[in-house]
Motif scaffolding. Structure first.
Motif, PDB file in Angstrom:
ATOM      1  N   THR A  80      40.463  48.814  41.687  1.00 17.09           N
ATOM      2  CA  THR A  80      42.196  48.269  42.242  1.00 17.09           C
ATOM      3  C   THR A  80      42.170  49.220  42.393  1.00 17.09           C
ATOM      4  OG1 THR A  80      42.882  47.696  39.836  1.00 17.09           O
ATOM      5  CG2 THR A  80      41.810  46.251  40.539  1.00 17.09           C
TER       6      THR A  80
ATOM      7  N   LEU B  59      40.363  46.803  45.489  1.00 18.02           N
ATOM      8  CA  LEU B  59      40.619  45.321  45.672  1.00 18.02           C
ATOM      9  C   LEU B  59      42.236  45.452  44.808  1.00 18.02           C
ATOM     10  CD1 LEU B  59      40.326  42.501  45.296  1.00 18.02           C
ATOM     11  CD2 LEU B  59      39.604  42.667  43.101  1.00 18.02           C
TER      12      LEU B  59
ATOM     13  N   GLY C 111      44.056  43.204  42.954  1.00 17.14           N
ATOM     14  CA  GLY C 111      43.839  42.340  42.653  1.00 17.14           C
ATOM     15  C   GLY C 111      45.139  41.720  42.416  1.00 17.14           C
ATOM     16  N   ASP C 112      45.228  40.574  41.868  1.00 17.32           N
ATOM     17  CA  ASP C 112      46.181  39.586  41.298  1.00 17.32           C
ATOM     18  C   ASP C 112      46.703  40.181  39.891  1.00 17.32           C
ATOM     19  OD1 ASP C 112      44.230  38.298  40.531  1.00 17.32           O
ATOM     20  OD2 ASP C 112      45.206  36.437  40.980  1.00 17.32           O
ATOM     21  N   SER C 113      45.313  41.259  39.499  1.00 13.83           N
ATOM     22  CA  SER C 113      45.804  41.979  37.893  1.00 13.83           C
ATOM     23  C   SER C 113      47.106  42.521  38.088  1.00 13.83           C
ATOM     24  CB  SER C 113      44.493  42.477  37.810  1.00 13.83           C
ATOM     25  OG  SER C 113      44.753  43.274  38.530  1.00 13.83           O
TER      26      SER C 113
ATOM     27  N   ASP D 204      43.027  39.746  47.222  1.00 11.73           N
ATOM     28  CA  ASP D 204      43.252  38.202  46.220  1.00 11.73           C
ATOM     29  C   ASP D 204      43.613  37.583  46.635  1.00 11.73           C
ATOM     30  OD1 ASP D 204      41.406  38.574  44.400  1.00 11.73           O
ATOM     31  OD2 ASP D 204      42.365  39.328  42.705  1.00 11.73           O
TER      32      ASP D 204
ATOM     33  N   LYS E 214      39.485  37.803  48.642  1.00 15.91           N
ATOM     34  CA  LYS E 214      38.546  37.053  47.728  1.00 15.91           C
ATOM     35  C   LYS E 214      39.221  36.033  46.796  1.00 15.91           C
ATOM     36  CE  LYS E 214      38.432  39.182  43.056  1.00 15.91           C
ATOM     37  NZ  LYS E 214      39.197  38.740  42.795  1.00 15.91           N
TER      38      LYS E 214
ATOM     39  N   HIS F 194      33.999  35.298  43.641  1.00 19.60           N
ATOM     40  CA  HIS F 194      34.419  35.550  42.013  1.00 19.60           C
ATOM     41  C   HIS F 194      34.022  34.333  40.647  1.00 19.60           C
ATOM     42  CE1 HIS F 194      37.792  37.872  39.598  1.00 19.60           C
ATOM     43  NE2 HIS F 194      36.766  36.900  38.798  1.00 19.60           N
TER      44      HIS F 194
HETATM   45  O1  KIV Z   1      42.666  40.839  39.755  1.00 26.47           O
HETATM   46  C1  KIV Z   1      42.043  41.918  39.621  1.00 26.47           C
HETATM   47  O2  KIV Z   1      41.986  42.779  38.942  1.00 26.47           O
HETATM   48  C2  KIV Z   1      40.636  41.062  39.675  1.00 26.47           C
HETATM   49  C3  KIV Z   1      39.361  42.425  38.784  1.00 26.47           C
HETATM   50  C4  KIV Z   1      39.394  41.898  37.667  1.00 26.47           C
HETATM   51  C5  KIV Z   1      37.658  41.592  39.702  1.00 26.47           C
HETATM   52  O3  KIV Z   1      40.429  40.456  40.596  1.00 26.47           O
END
Ligand code: KIV
Length: 261
Positions: free
Chosen positions: A24, A43, A45-47, A85, A113, A137
């Motif tokens: 990410t 990515l 990511g929404d993390s 995401d 994603k 996912h």
């Molecule tokens: O948002 C994110 O970082 C993710 C990863 C954990 C795959 O979806």
């Protein structure tokens, strides 16, 4: 075929060929460093809700947050496939899913994603018909953490295994270019990897059970010390080094101030 579709096709070709690396990133310098190091997939990511924005989980992340960070990552990356995401509440219906995916593409995503299996298949098909590659996912779905009451391993019961298999099959039929498997029991992840025609990219599924591996960058470089998932391997201690550098700076400011008061 546009360049995003070409990159997504190359991703499919990596299956059974070599390991796929994914990390990410949420900002320009990180994206640039990852891209220059040769990572295959970046990515956004929404993390980012947790490790950048300070929310307790991903459920408060909005499309505007995602667009802001995607634009920065896109400025820093030349070669990796940039995946954005779709955040929670941005893909309730087919028209909303298409609209949201296009928003992410306009901000710099080359693929999107989204979380879930059978219930997302028609939305995924519709996004792909708009020439936007999609990554699925499955397994533990962070956007459902509140309903599920925590982050739970998946694939523990026969029912869960069948649910994963049916979900993966639906995603493949919808046309995904790859599937992230999160916190799926190692042997279940391995079976999915061996039976699916698209690459699986694992996180929390044990080593060597997927076609590739994805990690949250702050877990890899140790920049978010307040929570580190048990499966993460920290390869640097950025938080510790930042605290040390800042303490040194603060002490120097006081030293230089001596006698001027
Ligand atoms: O948002 C994110 O970082 C993710 C990863 C954990 C795959 O979806």
């Amino acid at each position: 075929m546009n360049s995003a579709q070409q990159k997504a096709k190359q991703l499919l070709q990596l299956k059974n060929n070599r390991g796929i690396s994914a990390l990410t990133a949420y900002d320009y310098p990180t994206a640039r460093l990852l891209d220059e190091a040769g990572v295959d997939l970046i990515l956004v990511g929404d993390s980012l809700g947790m490790v950048v924005l300070g929310f307790p989980d991903t459920t408060q992340v909005t499309l505007e947050h995602m667009k802001h960070h995607l634009a920065a990552v896109a400025r820093g990356s030349q070669n990796a496939l940039i995946i954005g995401d779709l955040p929670i509440n941005s893909y309730h219906s087919i028209p909303q899913s298409i609209w949201s995916a296009k928003q992410l593409v306009d901000a710099g995503a080359e693929a999107v994603k989204l979380e879930g299996g059978i219930r997302q298949a028609e939305k995924i098909k519709a996004i792909i018909e708009e020439d936007i590659p999609v990554i699925g996912h499955l397994g533990m779905l962070p956007q459902r953490v509140l309903e599920e009451g925590g982050y739970k391993k998946k694939g523990k019961s026969q029912h869960e295994i069948e649910h994963l298999q049916e979900g993966a099959q639906a995603l493949v039929e919808a046309g995904v270019s790859g599937i992230v498997l999160e916190s799926v029991l190692p042997e279940v992840a391995l079976t999915l990897t061996q039976t699916l025609p698209v690459p699986t990219i694992g996180i929390g599924c044990g080593k060597g059970n997927c076609d590739g591996e994805i990690a949250v960058i702050s877990d890899v470089i140790g920049s978010y010390p307040w929570f580190v998932p048990p499966f993460a391997t920290q390869r640097a201690q950025v938080a510790t080094e930042t605290s040390r550098a800042v303490s040194e700076y603060l002490a120097e400011v006081q030293r230089d101030f001596q006698g001027k008061g």
